[in-house]
Design a protein around this motif. Structure first.
Motif, PDB file in Angstrom:
ATOM      1  N   PRO A 166       0.876  -1.217  -0.130  1.00  0.00           N
ATOM      2  CA  PRO A 166      -0.089   0.047   0.002  1.00  0.00           C
ATOM      3  C   PRO A 166       0.866   1.279  -0.034  1.00  0.00           C
ATOM      4  O   PRO A 166       1.988   1.361   0.434  1.00  0.00           O
ATOM      5  CB  PRO A 166      -0.873  -0.189   1.262  1.00  0.00           C
ATOM      6  N   SER A 167       0.336   2.360  -0.586  1.00  0.00           N
ATOM      7  CA  SER A 167       0.926   3.549  -0.560  1.00  0.00           C
ATOM      8  C   SER A 167       1.329   4.017   1.053  1.00  0.00           C
ATOM      9  O   SER A 167       0.592   3.857   1.975  1.00  0.00           O
ATOM     10  CB  SER A 167       0.124   4.698  -1.087  1.00  0.00           C
ATOM     11  N   THR A 171       2.481   9.167   9.357  1.00  0.00           N
ATOM     12  CA  THR A 171       2.685   8.339  10.910  1.00  0.00           C
ATOM     13  C   THR A 171       2.250   9.261  11.890  1.00  0.00           C
ATOM     14  O   THR A 171       2.124   8.604  13.236  1.00  0.00           O
ATOM     15  CB  THR A 171       3.878   7.617  10.910  1.00  0.00           C
ATOM     16  N   GLY A 172       2.242  10.554  11.900  1.00  0.00           N
ATOM     17  CA  GLY A 172       2.016  11.227  13.213  1.00  0.00           C
ATOM     18  C   GLY A 172       3.368  11.841  13.862  1.00  0.00           C
ATOM     19  O   GLY A 172       3.504  12.559  14.811  1.00  0.00           O
ATOM     20  N   GLU A 173       4.445  11.198  13.226  1.00  0.00           N
ATOM     21  CA  GLU A 173       5.844  11.505  13.795  1.00  0.00           C
ATOM     22  C   GLU A 173       6.513  12.486  12.721  1.00  0.00           C
ATOM     23  O   GLU A 173       6.365  12.589  11.521  1.00  0.00           O
ATOM     24  CB  GLU A 173       6.645  10.129  13.938  1.00  0.00           C
ATOM     25  N   TRP A 174       7.632  13.337  13.315  1.00  0.00           N
ATOM     26  CA  TRP A 174       8.203  14.400  12.890  1.00  0.00           C
ATOM     27  C   TRP A 174       9.608  13.969  12.779  1.00  0.00           C
ATOM     28  O   TRP A 174      10.240  13.379  13.643  1.00  0.00           O
ATOM     29  CB  TRP A 174       7.906  15.577  13.076  1.00  0.00           C
ATOM     30  N   GLU A 193       9.853  17.663   8.593  1.00  0.00           N
ATOM     31  CA  GLU A 193       8.756  17.108   7.778  1.00  0.00           C
ATOM     32  C   GLU A 193       8.165  15.779   8.457  1.00  0.00           C
ATOM     33  O   GLU A 193       9.053  15.143   9.345  1.00  0.00           O
ATOM     34  CB  GLU A 193       9.371  16.592   6.327  1.00  0.00           C
ATOM     35  N   GLN A 194       7.057  15.459   8.195  1.00  0.00           N
ATOM     36  CA  GLN A 194       6.244  14.428   8.877  1.00  0.00           C
ATOM     37  C   GLN A 194       6.596  12.919   7.987  1.00  0.00           C
ATOM     38  O   GLN A 194       6.982  13.262   6.950  1.00  0.00           O
ATOM     39  CB  GLN A 194       4.774  14.573   8.859  1.00  0.00           C
ATOM     40  N   VAL A 195       6.813  11.980   8.961  1.00  0.00           N
ATOM     41  CA  VAL A 195       7.447  10.678   8.770  1.00  0.00           C
ATOM     42  C   VAL A 195       6.366  10.123   7.964  1.00  0.00           C
ATOM     43  O   VAL A 195       5.218   9.961   8.320  1.00  0.00           O
ATOM     44  CB  VAL A 195       8.144   9.990   9.761  1.00  0.00           C
ATOM     45  N   LYS A 196       6.485   9.323   6.787  1.00  0.00           N
ATOM     46  CA  LYS A 196       5.645   8.868   6.163  1.00  0.00           C
ATOM     47  C   LYS A 196       6.175   6.987   6.040  1.00  0.00           C
ATOM     48  O   LYS A 196       7.326   6.918   6.093  1.00  0.00           O
ATOM     49  CB  LYS A 196       5.228   8.965   4.723  1.00  0.00           C
TER      50      LYS A 196
END
Length: 226
Positions: A166-167, A171-174, A193-196
């Motif tokens: 999945p794409s 995650t809500g983490e930076w 930036e926000q972690v993906k």
């Protein structure tokens, strides 16, 4: 919640209930067109991203339901090989669905279905006959009073391609890109930036990969395909 006593499960039954995201055939016209246009993979991706199963009224009913198919291994192969379903979706268990108020539907003649309907219970029944030949699906339904149900976990995620992922989602983490160190949150700096990453349900669930050659699923434990 008290533990449900399900009794004996025979070889023709299954504790695995599949919510397929790809079914070949017509769909109710009230399902939004953008959802109808999606591929099975895209619908599964939405479920994993949103962590919810959307509900729509099945044919012949007005009550929104999330639908599942009860399938032992051989029957799963039958459903997929006959071309009615695609090997994409999420897998639940009978106890979980019963605990939420779901259950197996009845397959009944038209006159009996009319009696279900007269009592507002038509979502618990499927008509039988030449124009409604779906007994092979072994359908279970979870009726809802809203348009979706939140899911915190699933038994497994079913995919038809071992290389599919999945794409990434937020995650809500930076993170501070200049240092690689975690950041407490957005501070206006272009470096933060926000972690993906892969959706939580994908990371925390077993992944079952459909192998068309053997007609079976290859089961991977949580985290193995991250």
């Amino acid at each position: 919640m008290a533990k449900l006593e399900l009794g004996v499960v025979g070889p023709a039954q299954s504790d695995d209930l599949y919510h397929f995201t790809g079914r070949n055939g017509s769909r109710p016209t009230w399902v939004p067109e953008d959802i109808q246009r999606m591929t099975p993979q895209e619908r599964l991706e939405c479920i994993l991203k949103e962590e919810r199963l959307r509900a729509f009224a099945p044919f012949g009913t007005t009550r929104a339901c999330v639908c599942f198919s009860e399938s032992p291994p051989d029957h799963l192969e039958h459903l997929i090989s006959m071309g009615r379903f695609s090997p994409w979706g999420v897998v639940s268990g009978r106890a979980g669905l019963l605990g939420l108020g779901g259950g197996a539907v009845a397959y009944v003649p038209d006159d009996v279905f009319d009696r279900f309907k007269a009592r507002g219970l038509e979502h618990w029944a499927v008509r039988t006959g030449s124009d409604s030949a779906w007994m092979h699906e072994r359908e279970w339904r979870l009726p809802l009073t809203k348009d979706a149900v939140r899911i915190s976990s699933v038994r497994a995620i079913l995919v038809g391609d071992p290389n599919w992922r999945p794409s990434p989602v937020e995650t809500g983490e930076w993170i501070d890109r200049s240092t690689g160190e975690p950041a407490p949150g957005p501070d206006g700096s272009p470096r933060v930036e926000q972690v993906k990453g892969l959706p939580r349900l994908w990371r925390e669930s077993a992944i079952w990969v459909w192998d068309a050659g053997s007609g079976a699923v290859v089961k991977h434990p949580p985290g193995a395909l991250c």
